[in-house]
Write a protein that holds these residues in place. Structure first.
Motif, PDB file in Angstrom:
ATOM      1  N   TYR A   1      66.158  50.521 -17.728  1.00  0.00           N
ATOM      2  CA  TYR A   1      65.183  51.599 -18.182  1.00  0.00           C
ATOM      3  C   TYR A   1      63.962  51.036 -19.009  1.00  0.00           C
ATOM      4  O   TYR A   1      64.368  50.232 -19.930  1.00  0.00           O
ATOM      5  N   TYR A   2      62.970  51.575 -18.937  1.00  0.00           N
ATOM      6  CA  TYR A   2      61.810  51.228 -19.816  1.00  0.00           C
ATOM      7  C   TYR A   2      61.186  52.330 -20.351  1.00  0.00           C
ATOM      8  O   TYR A   2      61.258  53.427 -20.095  1.00  0.00           O
ATOM      9  N   VAL A   3      60.617  52.225 -21.520  1.00  0.00           N
ATOM     10  CA  VAL A   3      59.989  53.021 -22.349  1.00  0.00           C
ATOM     11  C   VAL A   3      58.546  53.111 -22.210  1.00  0.00           C
ATOM     12  O   VAL A   3      57.895  52.122 -22.181  1.00  0.00           O
ATOM     13  N   ALA A   4      57.832  54.184 -21.594  1.00  0.00           N
ATOM     14  CA  ALA A   4      56.538  54.278 -21.366  1.00  0.00           C
ATOM     15  C   ALA A   4      55.784  55.309 -22.137  1.00  0.00           C
ATOM     16  O   ALA A   4      56.327  56.278 -22.462  1.00  0.00           O
ATOM     17  N   GLU A   5      54.548  55.002 -22.585  1.00  0.00           N
ATOM     18  CA  GLU A   5      53.656  55.785 -23.278  1.00  0.00           C
ATOM     19  C   GLU A   5      52.943  56.586 -22.302  1.00  0.00           C
ATOM     20  O   GLU A   5      52.223  55.930 -21.536  1.00  0.00           O
ATOM     21  N   ILE A   6      52.794  57.884 -22.820  1.00  0.00           N
ATOM     22  CA  ILE A   6      51.953  58.898 -21.587  1.00  0.00           C
ATOM     23  C   ILE A   6      50.579  58.867 -22.582  1.00  0.00           C
ATOM     24  O   ILE A   6      50.403  59.194 -23.484  1.00  0.00           O
TER      25      ILE A   6
ATOM     26  N   TRP B   1      64.134  50.308 -23.029  1.00  0.00           N
ATOM     27  CA  TRP B   1      64.617  51.103 -23.598  1.00  0.00           C
ATOM     28  C   TRP B   1      66.248  50.820 -24.115  1.00  0.00           C
ATOM     29  O   TRP B   1      66.785  50.329 -23.150  1.00  0.00           O
ATOM     30  N   HIS B   2      66.576  51.344 -25.107  1.00  0.00           N
ATOM     31  CA  HIS B   2      67.902  50.980 -25.524  1.00  0.00           C
ATOM     32  C   HIS B   2      68.648  52.436 -25.943  1.00  0.00           C
ATOM     33  O   HIS B   2      67.772  53.262 -26.638  1.00  0.00           O
ATOM     34  N   PRO B   3      69.945  52.575 -25.843  1.00  0.00           N
ATOM     35  CA  PRO B   3      70.188  53.908 -26.220  1.00  0.00           C
ATOM     36  C   PRO B   3      70.609  53.976 -27.731  1.00  0.00           C
ATOM     37  O   PRO B   3      70.528  52.905 -28.307  1.00  0.00           O
ATOM     38  N   PRO B   4      70.322  55.093 -28.312  1.00  0.00           N
ATOM     39  CA  PRO B   4      70.389  55.059 -30.109  1.00  0.00           C
ATOM     40  C   PRO B   4      71.806  54.635 -30.217  1.00  0.00           C
ATOM     41  O   PRO B   4      72.842  54.955 -29.612  1.00  0.00           O
ATOM     42  N   LYS B   5      71.893  54.014 -31.298  1.00  0.00           N
ATOM     43  CA  LYS B   5      72.765  53.564 -31.949  1.00  0.00           C
ATOM     44  C   LYS B   5      73.894  54.589 -32.728  1.00  0.00           C
ATOM     45  O   LYS B   5      73.217  55.346 -33.311  1.00  0.00           O
ATOM     46  N   LYS B   6      75.132  54.393 -32.492  1.00  0.00           N
ATOM     47  CA  LYS B   6      76.046  55.481 -33.040  1.00  0.00           C
ATOM     48  C   LYS B   6      76.213  54.987 -34.561  1.00  0.00           C
ATOM     49  O   LYS B   6      76.330  54.069 -34.829  1.00  0.00           O
ATOM     50  N   LYS B   7      76.315  55.874 -35.361  1.00  0.00           N
ATOM     51  CA  LYS B   7      76.650  56.157 -36.742  1.00  0.00           C
ATOM     52  C   LYS B   7      77.955  55.655 -37.010  1.00  0.00           C
ATOM     53  O   LYS B   7      78.822  56.339 -36.462  1.00  0.00           O
TER      54      LYS B   7
ATOM     55  N   ARG C   1      51.741  53.646 -19.900  1.00  0.00           N
ATOM     56  CA  ARG C   1      51.545  52.384 -20.469  1.00  0.00           C
ATOM     57  C   ARG C   1      53.220  51.894 -20.717  1.00  0.00           C
ATOM     58  O   ARG C   1      53.622  52.349 -21.811  1.00  0.00           O
ATOM     59  N   ILE C   2      53.557  50.730 -20.171  1.00  0.00           N
ATOM     60  CA  ILE C   2      55.017  50.339 -20.560  1.00  0.00           C
ATOM     61  C   ILE C   2      54.916  49.670 -21.927  1.00  0.00           C
ATOM     62  O   ILE C   2      54.308  48.886 -22.030  1.00  0.00           O
TER      63      ILE C   2
ATOM     64  N   LYS D   1      52.754  61.986 -33.172  1.00  0.00           N
ATOM     65  CA  LYS D   1      53.930  61.423 -32.368  1.00  0.00           C
ATOM     66  C   LYS D   1      53.513  61.034 -30.887  1.00  0.00           C
ATOM     67  O   LYS D   1      52.918  61.860 -30.194  1.00  0.00           O
ATOM     68  N   LYS D   2      53.893  59.750 -30.542  1.00  0.00           N
ATOM     69  CA  LYS D   2      53.234  59.361 -29.220  1.00  0.00           C
ATOM     70  C   LYS D   2      54.188  59.983 -28.254  1.00  0.00           C
ATOM     71  O   LYS D   2      55.429  60.282 -28.516  1.00  0.00           O
ATOM     72  N   LYS D   3      53.873  60.442 -27.160  1.00  0.00           N
ATOM     73  CA  LYS D   3      54.664  60.987 -26.135  1.00  0.00           C
ATOM     74  C   LYS D   3      55.058  59.891 -25.092  1.00  0.00           C
ATOM     75  O   LYS D   3      54.387  59.125 -24.746  1.00  0.00           O
ATOM     76  N   VAL D   4      56.122  59.836 -25.132  1.00  0.00           N
ATOM     77  CA  VAL D   4      56.986  58.360 -24.418  1.00  0.00           C
ATOM     78  C   VAL D   4      57.958  59.226 -23.408  1.00  0.00           C
ATOM     79  O   VAL D   4      58.334  60.168 -23.709  1.00  0.00           O
ATOM     80  N   LYS D   5      58.254  58.425 -22.237  1.00  0.00           N
ATOM     81  CA  LYS D   5      59.208  58.704 -21.523  1.00  0.00           C
ATOM     82  C   LYS D   5      60.015  57.460 -20.871  1.00  0.00           C
ATOM     83  O   LYS D   5      59.360  56.384 -21.176  1.00  0.00           O
ATOM     84  N   ARG D   6      61.181  57.916 -20.635  1.00  0.00           N
ATOM     85  CA  ARG D   6      62.084  56.713 -20.011  1.00  0.00           C
ATOM     86  C   ARG D   6      61.886  56.579 -18.596  1.00  0.00           C
ATOM     87  O   ARG D   6      61.961  57.593 -17.837  1.00  0.00           O
ATOM     88  N   ILE D   7      61.579  55.480 -17.999  1.00  0.00           N
ATOM     89  CA  ILE D   7      61.433  55.222 -16.743  1.00  0.00           C
ATOM     90  C   ILE D   7      62.442  54.351 -15.938  1.00  0.00           C
ATOM     91  O   ILE D   7      62.827  53.123 -16.773  1.00  0.00           O
TER      92      ILE D   7
END
Length: 54
Positions: A19-24, A36-42, A31-32, A5-11
């Motif tokens: 907010y952006y998702v960045a891979e560490i 980033w989008h919030p998770p969708k509610k079920k 690396r951008i 699983k890739k390590k990601v961080k929200r910046i």
């Protein structure tokens, strides 16, 4: 077959207010990947009046 699983961080970018998702990477750099989008509610299933009565 193991999947790593890739390590990601929200910046947060204060200039754009988004907010952006960045891979560490292994060397500690980021690396951008994209926005980033919030998770969708079920959606919960609504119960019908007939299920309540019967």
């Amino acid at each position: 077959m193991t999947s790593k699983k890739k390590k990601v961080k929200r910046i947060y970018n204060p200039l754009t207010g988004k907010y952006y998702v960045a891979e560490i990477k292994k060397n500690g750099q980021y690396r951008i990947i994209g926005l980033w989008h919030p998770p969708k509610k079920k959606k919960s299933r609504k119960t019908s009046i007939w299920e309540l009565l019967g």
